[in-house]
Design an enzyme around this catalytic site. Structure first.
Site, PDB file in Angstrom:
ATOM      1  N   GLU A 127      -6.060  -7.966  -0.720  1.00 40.82           N
ATOM      2  CA  GLU A 127      -6.665  -7.767   0.866  1.00 40.82           C
ATOM      3  C   GLU A 127      -8.015  -7.522   0.388  1.00 40.82           C
ATOM      4  O   GLU A 127      -8.244  -6.616  -0.562  1.00 40.82           O
ATOM      5  CB  GLU A 127      -5.900  -6.848   1.471  1.00 40.82           C
ATOM      6  CG  GLU A 127      -4.609  -6.941   2.204  1.00 40.82           C
ATOM      7  CD  GLU A 127      -4.037  -5.856   3.070  1.00 40.82           C
ATOM      8  OE1 GLU A 127      -4.966  -4.932   3.582  1.00 40.82           O
ATOM      9  OE2 GLU A 127      -2.860  -5.655   3.313  1.00 40.82           O
ATOM     10  N   GLU A 172       0.829  -1.182   0.129  1.00 40.19           N
ATOM     11  CA  GLU A 172      -0.070   0.148  -0.264  1.00 40.19           C
ATOM     12  C   GLU A 172       1.084   1.231  -0.047  1.00 40.19           C
ATOM     13  O   GLU A 172       0.676   2.337   0.969  1.00 40.19           O
ATOM     14  CB  GLU A 172      -0.880   0.008   1.189  1.00 40.19           C
ATOM     15  CG  GLU A 172      -1.907  -1.238   1.166  1.00 40.19           C
ATOM     16  CD  GLU A 172      -2.940  -1.235   2.241  1.00 40.19           C
ATOM     17  OE1 GLU A 172      -2.944  -0.302   3.104  1.00 40.19           O
ATOM     18  OE2 GLU A 172      -3.803  -2.037   2.111  1.00 40.19           O
TER      19      GLU A 172
HETATM   20  O1  IFM Z   1      -5.080  -3.523   8.694  1.00 42.44           O
HETATM   21  C1  IFM Z   1      -4.832  -2.513   7.629  1.00 42.44           C
HETATM   22  C2  IFM Z   1      -3.459  -3.488   6.871  1.00 42.44           C
HETATM   23  O2  IFM Z   1      -2.422  -3.254   7.540  1.00 42.44           O
HETATM   24  C3  IFM Z   1      -3.278  -2.782   5.300  1.00 42.44           C
HETATM   25  N1  IFM Z   1      -4.520  -2.908   4.783  1.00 42.44           N
HETATM   26  C4  IFM Z   1      -5.799  -2.320   5.361  1.00 42.44           C
HETATM   27  C5  IFM Z   1      -5.910  -3.090   6.678  1.00 42.44           C
HETATM   28  C6  IFM Z   1      -7.139  -2.668   7.249  1.00 42.44           C
HETATM   29  O3  IFM Z   1      -7.291  -1.307   7.596  1.00 42.44           O
END
Ligand code: IFM
Length: 439
Positions: free
Chosen positions: A350, A166
């Site tokens: 994710e 990210e």
């Molecule tokens: O917990 C986070 C993760 O570290 C990165 N992506 C989003 C998740 C939820 O906010």
């Protein structure tokens, strides 16, 4: 769950994801101080000033956690290695840290789980933050060095490798909005971080290519931008949000160009000769990862650039107050393939939701999480039906963990963690997924 593994193409991978600082227990095993420890120690930054010192104690309980991954029938486990555990001061090596990731890797392989590593999920060693962190161009070389150290130890057994989780959070959220470490609100720092994070991604990818590693990817988080009304100004504001949140990173890595609407604001603050870095930034990857959770409704305002803000949307929300908008996942999968990546495999690295899960008589019922996952798997299937090469879907997260500035109360896990006793209890969503994956 209404889906079954057999509803997806042969070889489609299902996995679940975590990250090092959020679960390991950073105070153990000789790990160095990170900028998240510093950020959390500063009053007002993190709910109850919580940090990752103990977290889920995965450092000691990883075998039990991997048993849960295997028992659910997941093909893959997406984890991250901590830079500060491997190199506590960012430069010298901690053998205990390398040993831990070595044990963790073998424990996955013993259980038939494919290890999918991410090299950086935000625990920058404080010693490197002291030298400017992501604002300093040298971070690309520091990160390349760390990559060669950790991959030199476990790279031979990885199924896939992602560089930086990210980049938008690493750069914009942390340097412009100040919500994550290092907590800056500075446009010049932001512009540099937005560029250096991609330069570091490219340098690390080069290093791993030179080491002969394969199945290397880039992972971005995307947020769909919906204009607040039908006005031209709202459309322009939403396009700008889309530019700095989503298109900046895809544009850099896959086209060697940043969006013009974002350059209007960040251009004057970028480092000299930034265009010359695109050949490194564009080092080819083997797949592109998409982290997707929500959309934002965007309205223009009269403030300084970017002159926009998010407004309350009408859709049902998760415990994070994030609107549930599965169509955004479909839009991102189709748009990414159409505009940027063509036939390159896409992986949903994710997706998941936080809810206020509680235990009643030893059970945790989380039907809302099952519905959320189903709706997003529907979106994946719509994209697949249109020929988008989606090759996997990972749920965030295996277990409840440290949700950064929001501390431990936002529970994203398929498995409940009691943060007093550290007892793990699989939720109804875990059991539903296990049944779906075995069917
Ligand atoms: O917990 C986070 C993760 O570290 C990165 N992506 C989003 C998740 C939820 O906010």
């Amino acid at each position: 769950m209404k889906h079954r593994r057999s509803d997806f193409p042969e070889g489609f991978l299902f996995g679940t994801a975590t990250s090092s600082y959020q679960i390991e227990g950073h105070a153990q095993g000789g790990a160095g101080r990170t900028h998240w420890d510093d950020f959390a120690a500063t009053p007002g930054n993190v709910v109850r000033a919580e940090n990752g010192a103990r977290a889920c104690d995965h450092y000691n309980r990883y075998a039990e956690d991997l048993d849960l991954v295997a028992a659910a029938g997941f093909d893959c486990y997406r984890f991250s290695t901590s830079w500060a555990r491997v190199m506590p001061d960012g430069r010298s090596v901690n053998p205990e840290g390398l040993d831990f990731y070595d044990r963790l890797t073998d424990a996955m392989l013993e259980r038939g789980i494919k290890p999918c590593v991410t090299l950086y999920h935000w625990e920058l060693p404080s010693a490197l933050a002291d030298q400017g962190g992501w604002r300093n161009r040298d971070i690309a070389d520091w990160f390349a060095e760390y990559t060669s150290v950790i991959m030199g130890r476990i790279g031979d057994r990885m199924y896939s490798v992602a560089t930086i989780n990210e980049p938008w959070c690493v750069a914009w959220l942390s340097h412009f909005e100040g919500h994550h470490a290092p907590g800056l609100r500075d446009i010049r720092a932001t512009a540099r971080a937005m560029h250096h994070v991609l330069l570091a991604h490219g340098r690390a990818t080069q290093v791993m290519r030179d080491m002969g590693l394969s199945n290397l990817g880039a992972v971005f988080n995307f947020e769909w931008a919906t204009p607040a009304d039908d006005s031209a100004a709202a459309a322009e504001a939403a396009a700008l949000h889309d530019g700095y949140y989503n298109r900046w990173f895809l544009g850099g890595v896959f086209k060697g160009a940043y969006p013009e609407n974002v350059l209007e604001g960040l251009g004057p603050h970028l480092p000299a000769n930034w265009q010359d870095d695109f050949p490194v930034i564009q080092t080819p990857v083997d797949w592109c990862g998409l982290n997707y959770y929500t959309r934002k409704v965007i309205a223009p305002n009269d403030g300084a650039w970017p002159g926009l803000h998010g407004v309350e949307g009408p859709l049902p929300k998760t415990f994070m107050d994030w609107e549930i908008y599965p169509d955004g996942l479909y839009q991102f999968l189709t748009r990414t393939a159409r505009d940027y990546t063509a036939d390159l495999p896409l992986i949903v690295t994710e997706n998941g939701m936080a809810s206020a899960d509680v235990i009643h008589a030893g059970r945790i019922d989380d039907p809302q999480r099952i519905t959320y996952v189903e709706a997003h798997l529907d979106a994946v299937q719509r994209a697949l039906a249109e020929g988008v090469p989606v090759q996997g879907y990972f749920i965030w997260s295996l277990m409840d963990n440290y949700e950064w500035a929001l501390g431990y109360e936002k529970r994203f896990g398929l498995v409940h963690v009691d943060f007093d006793t550290l007892v793990r209890t699989p939720k109804a969503s875990y059991h539903a997924l296990a049944a779906a994956l075995k069917a």
